[in-house]
Design a protein around this motif. Sequence first.
Motif, PDB file in Angstrom:
ATOM      1  N   HIS A  40       4.324  -2.468  15.692  1.00  0.00           N
ATOM      2  CA  HIS A  40       5.312  -1.534  15.150  1.00  0.00           C
ATOM      3  C   HIS A  40       6.513  -1.483  16.091  1.00  0.00           C
ATOM      4  O   HIS A  40       6.367  -1.704  17.290  1.00  0.00           O
ATOM      5  CB  HIS A  40       4.679  -0.148  15.027  1.00  0.00           C
ATOM      6  CG  HIS A  40       5.408   0.772  14.108  1.00  0.00           C
ATOM      7  ND1 HIS A  40       6.582   1.402  14.460  1.00  0.00           N
ATOM      8  CD2 HIS A  40       5.141   1.173  12.840  1.00  0.00           C
ATOM      9  CE1 HIS A  40       6.992   2.156  13.448  1.00  0.00           C
ATOM     10  NE2 HIS A  40       6.136   2.039  12.447  1.00  0.00           N
ATOM     11  N   LYS A  41       7.673  -1.194  15.539  1.00  0.00           N
ATOM     12  CA  LYS A  41       8.854  -1.167  16.407  1.00  0.00           C
ATOM     13  C   LYS A  41       8.861   0.036  17.347  1.00  0.00           C
ATOM     14  O   LYS A  41       9.598   0.041  18.333  1.00  0.00           O
ATOM     15  CB  LYS A  41      10.126  -1.227  15.569  1.00  0.00           C
ATOM     16  CG  LYS A  41      10.314  -0.085  14.594  1.00  0.00           C
ATOM     17  CD  LYS A  41      11.561  -0.337  13.741  1.00  0.00           C
ATOM     18  CE  LYS A  41      11.713   0.732  12.687  1.00  0.00           C
ATOM     19  NZ  LYS A  41      12.785   0.404  11.741  1.00  0.00           N
ATOM     20  N   THR A  42       8.041   1.037  17.021  1.00  0.00           N
ATOM     21  CA  THR A  42       8.013   2.248  17.849  1.00  0.00           C
ATOM     22  C   THR A  42       6.772   2.242  18.738  1.00  0.00           C
ATOM     23  O   THR A  42       5.658   2.085  18.233  1.00  0.00           O
ATOM     24  CB  THR A  42       7.978   3.496  16.937  1.00  0.00           C
ATOM     25  OG1 THR A  42       9.042   3.383  15.998  1.00  0.00           O
ATOM     26  CG2 THR A  42       8.134   4.775  17.756  1.00  0.00           C
ATOM     27  N   PRO A  43       6.952   2.443  20.048  1.00  0.00           N
ATOM     28  CA  PRO A  43       5.781   2.483  20.938  1.00  0.00           C
ATOM     29  C   PRO A  43       4.811   3.568  20.490  1.00  0.00           C
ATOM     30  O   PRO A  43       5.233   4.650  20.054  1.00  0.00           O
ATOM     31  CB  PRO A  43       6.387   2.825  22.312  1.00  0.00           C
ATOM     32  CG  PRO A  43       7.834   2.457  22.201  1.00  0.00           C
ATOM     33  CD  PRO A  43       8.213   2.626  20.774  1.00  0.00           C
ATOM     34  N   GLY A  44       3.527   3.254  20.600  1.00  0.00           N
ATOM     35  CA  GLY A  44       2.527   4.252  20.226  1.00  0.00           C
ATOM     36  C   GLY A  44       2.110   4.177  18.767  1.00  0.00           C
ATOM     37  O   GLY A  44       1.233   4.925  18.327  1.00  0.00           O
ATOM     38  N   TYR A  45       2.742   3.305  17.992  1.00  0.00           N
ATOM     39  CA  TYR A  45       2.411   3.182  16.561  1.00  0.00           C
ATOM     40  C   TYR A  45       2.042   1.736  16.216  1.00  0.00           C
ATOM     41  O   TYR A  45       2.466   0.789  16.891  1.00  0.00           O
ATOM     42  CB  TYR A  45       3.605   3.590  15.692  1.00  0.00           C
ATOM     43  CG  TYR A  45       3.843   5.084  15.699  1.00  0.00           C
ATOM     44  CD1 TYR A  45       3.339   5.885  14.677  1.00  0.00           C
ATOM     45  CD2 TYR A  45       4.543   5.694  16.732  1.00  0.00           C
ATOM     46  CE1 TYR A  45       3.536   7.258  14.692  1.00  0.00           C
ATOM     47  CE2 TYR A  45       4.741   7.064  16.768  1.00  0.00           C
ATOM     48  CZ  TYR A  45       4.243   7.844  15.736  1.00  0.00           C
ATOM     49  OH  TYR A  45       4.431   9.203  15.750  1.00  0.00           O
ATOM     50  N   VAL A  46       1.292   1.590  15.150  1.00  0.00           N
ATOM     51  CA  VAL A  46       1.036   0.274  14.563  1.00  0.00           C
ATOM     52  C   VAL A  46       1.097   0.404  13.038  1.00  0.00           C
ATOM     53  O   VAL A  46       1.036   1.509  12.490  1.00  0.00           O
ATOM     54  CB  VAL A  46      -0.365  -0.291  14.904  1.00  0.00           C
ATOM     55  CG1 VAL A  46      -0.457  -0.720  16.364  1.00  0.00           C
ATOM     56  CG2 VAL A  46      -1.467   0.694  14.549  1.00  0.00           C
ATOM     57  N   SER A  47       1.199  -0.732  12.366  1.00  0.00           N
ATOM     58  CA  SER A  47       0.976  -0.767  10.923  1.00  0.00           C
ATOM     59  C   SER A  47      -0.457  -1.237  10.719  1.00  0.00           C
ATOM     60  O   SER A  47      -0.864  -2.250  11.294  1.00  0.00           O
ATOM     61  CB  SER A  47       1.939  -1.743  10.246  1.00  0.00           C
ATOM     62  OG  SER A  47       3.277  -1.334  10.428  1.00  0.00           O
ATOM     63  N   ALA A  48      -1.206  -0.489   9.927  1.00  0.00           N
ATOM     64  CA  ALA A  48      -2.610  -0.834   9.689  1.00  0.00           C
ATOM     65  C   ALA A  48      -2.755  -1.417   8.291  1.00  0.00           C
ATOM     66  O   ALA A  48      -2.175  -0.900   7.337  1.00  0.00           O
ATOM     67  CB  ALA A  48      -3.477   0.409   9.825  1.00  0.00           C
ATOM     68  N   VAL A  49      -3.511  -2.486   8.193  1.00  0.00           N
ATOM     69  CA  VAL A  49      -3.701  -3.121   6.892  1.00  0.00           C
ATOM     70  C   VAL A  49      -5.114  -2.856   6.384  1.00  0.00           C
ATOM     71  O   VAL A  49      -6.103  -3.145   7.063  1.00  0.00           O
ATOM     72  CB  VAL A  49      -3.453  -4.637   6.958  1.00  0.00           C
ATOM     73  CG1 VAL A  49      -3.556  -5.250   5.561  1.00  0.00           C
ATOM     74  CG2 VAL A  49      -2.080  -4.935   7.565  1.00  0.00           C
ATOM     75  N   ILE A  50      -5.173  -2.283   5.189  1.00  0.00           N
ATOM     76  CA  ILE A  50      -6.464  -2.025   4.548  1.00  0.00           C
ATOM     77  C   ILE A  50      -6.797  -3.236   3.691  1.00  0.00           C
ATOM     78  O   ILE A  50      -6.086  -3.556   2.740  1.00  0.00           O
ATOM     79  CB  ILE A  50      -6.383  -0.772   3.655  1.00  0.00           C
ATOM     80  CG1 ILE A  50      -5.938   0.444   4.473  1.00  0.00           C
ATOM     81  CG2 ILE A  50      -7.714  -0.526   2.954  1.00  0.00           C
ATOM     82  CD1 ILE A  50      -5.613   1.675   3.619  1.00  0.00           C
ATOM     83  N   SER A  51      -7.859  -3.915   4.038  1.00  0.00           N
ATOM     84  CA  SER A  51      -8.240  -5.106   3.288  1.00  0.00           C
ATOM     85  C   SER A  51      -8.885  -4.719   1.963  1.00  0.00           C
ATOM     86  O   SER A  51      -9.838  -3.938   1.924  1.00  0.00           O
ATOM     87  CB  SER A  51      -9.229  -5.938   4.106  1.00  0.00           C
ATOM     88  OG  SER A  51      -9.743  -6.993   3.317  1.00  0.00           O
ATOM     89  N   LEU A  52      -8.356  -5.280   0.879  1.00  0.00           N
ATOM     90  CA  LEU A  52      -9.013  -5.120  -0.428  1.00  0.00           C
ATOM     91  C   LEU A  52      -9.847  -6.367  -0.721  1.00  0.00           C
ATOM     92  O   LEU A  52      -9.985  -6.779  -1.868  1.00  0.00           O
ATOM     93  CB  LEU A  52      -7.985  -4.869  -1.531  1.00  0.00           C
ATOM     94  CG  LEU A  52      -7.156  -3.584  -1.392  1.00  0.00           C
ATOM     95  CD1 LEU A  52      -6.213  -3.407  -2.587  1.00  0.00           C
ATOM     96  CD2 LEU A  52      -8.040  -2.353  -1.256  1.00  0.00           C
ATOM     97  N   LYS A  53     -10.368  -6.960   0.333  1.00  0.00           N
ATOM     98  CA  LYS A  53     -11.159  -8.188   0.215  1.00  0.00           C
ATOM     99  C   LYS A  53     -12.511  -8.031   0.901  1.00  0.00           C
ATOM    100  O   LYS A  53     -12.831  -8.744   1.851  1.00  0.00           O
ATOM    101  CB  LYS A  53     -10.403  -9.368   0.852  1.00  0.00           C
ATOM    102  CG  LYS A  53      -8.904  -9.447   0.608  1.00  0.00           C
ATOM    103  CD  LYS A  53      -8.568  -9.835  -0.807  1.00  0.00           C
ATOM    104  CE  LYS A  53      -7.051  -9.801  -1.035  1.00  0.00           C
ATOM    105  NZ  LYS A  53      -6.293 -10.782  -0.285  1.00  0.00           N
ATOM    106  N   PRO A  54     -13.337  -7.089   0.451  1.00  0.00           N
ATOM    107  CA  PRO A  54     -14.662  -6.979   1.052  1.00  0.00           C
ATOM    108  C   PRO A  54     -15.442  -8.269   0.790  1.00  0.00           C
ATOM    109  O   PRO A  54     -15.136  -8.988  -0.164  1.00  0.00           O
ATOM    110  CB  PRO A  54     -15.295  -5.797   0.312  1.00  0.00           C
ATOM    111  CG  PRO A  54     -14.571  -5.722  -0.982  1.00  0.00           C
ATOM    112  CD  PRO A  54     -13.169  -6.182  -0.690  1.00  0.00           C
ATOM    113  N   VAL A  55     -16.412  -8.544   1.630  1.00  0.00           N
ATOM    114  CA  VAL A  55     -17.199  -9.768   1.467  1.00  0.00           C
ATOM    115  C   VAL A  55     -17.810  -9.804   0.062  1.00  0.00           C
ATOM    116  O   VAL A  55     -18.498  -8.873  -0.361  1.00  0.00           O
ATOM    117  CB  VAL A  55     -18.322  -9.833   2.528  1.00  0.00           C
ATOM    118  CG1 VAL A  55     -19.222 -11.045   2.272  1.00  0.00           C
ATOM    119  CG2 VAL A  55     -17.715  -9.887   3.914  1.00  0.00           C
TER     120      VAL A  55
END
Lengths: 544, 145
Positions: A324-339
């Motif tokens: 993420h451009k801001t320290p202390g943050y991230v973008s989280a990706v929720i996978s819609l691809k369960p096994v």
Amino acid sequence: MYQYDHYDQAMVDARVAEFRDQCQRRLEGKLTEDQFKPLRLMNGLYLQLHAYMLRVAIPYGTLSGAQMRALGNIADKFDRKYGHFTTRQNIQYNWIKLEDAPDILADLAKVEMHAIQTSGNCIRNISSDHFAGAAADEIIDPRPYAELLRQWSSFHPEFSYLPRKFKIAVIASETDRAAMRLHDIGINIVRNDAGELGAAFYVGGGMGRTPMIAPLINGFVPLDQLITYSEACLRVYNRYGRRDNKYKARVKILVHELGAEEYTRQVEEEFALLIAQSIEPPFAELERIRTYFDEPAFDADASDELDRTDPDFAVWSDRNTHPHKTPGYVSAVISLKPVGGIPGDATADQMRLMAELAEQYSFDECRVTHTQNIVLPHVRKADLFALWQKLDAAGLGTPNLDQVGDIIACPGLDYCSLANARSIPIAQQISQRFHANGKGEILGELKLKISGCINACGHHHAGHIGILGVDKKGVENYQLSLGGSEAEDTSLGKITGRGFDEAGIVDAVETSVDVYLAQRQDGERFLDTYRRIGMEPFKEALYG
Amino acid sequence: MVDPAQNGLRFRTDAPVSDPAVTVEAFAEQTNALAVRIEPGEDVRLLLPFLDRLRLVEVNFPSFGDGRGYSAARILREAGYTGELRAVGDVLVDQIAYMKRCGFDAFQPDELLDRGDVENALSRWPDVYQPTADGRVPIWNLRHG
């Protein structure tokens, strides 16, 4: 994020009323099916194998929590308690009744959503970078430009009966996360040597049966000419795009047949005439839109530390987050691809949970990716563990972003009337195979994409490994291709050779992966190894 | 064929031109011709040198799904044509509002249109997003006075 004012709301409400009236006239027999078809398509309603499908627009893939919740509620109320997120950042419902469609559109309008121009021979929903406004590498948030294009293209009277569909993507970073050059128009917002922002226009890309990478036609269109230049591109296409053969009707064929240089010349000529018409929106409008995309109130003291004590969480955070451009943050990706799951599907309950998590952890915002996953763009690192626990408990914590299990697959013959073969079961088997044999864990980035017919909705041309389902004398057969990429190093995959049956294609993918594992050098991805060693070693292993 | 005057789909106050519309090719040669019909594949810009004597342009829509005529209409209006611009052929209720936005001011559909449906279609949109040939002020400008 963008919010409707009374003008936007009135336009969407008018559209609902119009479509209700059109459905009524269809049911009364005043409209023939041929006359009704383009109207329903422009409202996202598509007749599939077993039922109507409704494709809902998610402009540039951005959703609020309330909107995501409404999507879940629609799945409960009008469909079979699930929906399918698509490669153009939209969602589609597969089991819709025609008579319910106007009510669904009315429910959508209540949360500033619609299904306008998600199908049909018109300008489709504008797509963008799913990390827009969050990515550390972007030069500016591309979404205000996408929103401006959304308004311009909505109900555009000149461009609603184009030769074929028309897709536009807008990005603003060197890293391409939106398959920009595989769109009819790809726009990359760039900065010139003088520090000014402009739009690089790529025109004539696409997948389908004739995949093409869009050539650059103008490297710097000033942003106060963005709409006028787009209009010129479209007008040349509307006038001269082929209408004699639907498979040769996309703008990529026009650009290819004229040559990029001649197409560009015609666009520039049209542009010179159009600029005198003053059709560009006032600059104040762009400024107004931009304020909706202002940065959220990030916590300046947010800790940049991540507690990685839990090993499963550590794996997930390594794979499923983006800087993420801001320290202390991230973008989280929720996978819609369960096994073993169906790529891109989410249940109504999962949608409502994602809505809640977006509200709680991501400034009320989520995104749909063209790879059929969901992003929470602005998550504090300090919240990441708690977020992951909730996702994991709901079957949404699969740590496989950009890995072999993160498969793009079209609906295929399970739903689609155009398909020649099933896509979903192939995706499920590959996902299960690589989970069971443990190789999924050691492969690193590997983008696998499956289409059930030559129309390429599953982006197989752009897969590091691509699979195309074809009909071979009444039997499903699968062609394997290698070396495609939809990223900034855009390339089209090459077919390995003769096709495989259902069991054979899963084995063939594993065989190809084994060649990579045997030959890869330090840090190489599958795609890098393929590009270095070429097709031969793979052919040898597959057919030798 | 339906008489456009009888069908009421003419949004002009001047007297209709009674001359038959000739082809684009014939029009260039017949220096006294006032009316022309253009087909989807023809370049409407061939008419631009003759705007001062043109009174009626018929734009043919052999099939409603072929949208080339929308561009033809706007190009004429953008070039300053003020005469009658008539959409003829497979012209249906659900397209006429868009046609009107592109500058058409008369319609001669192959099939008679339901007047109520036409009125609904033409009054449907409270505002518009884009500036086109109909002179309506787009939402963009309304927002900023």
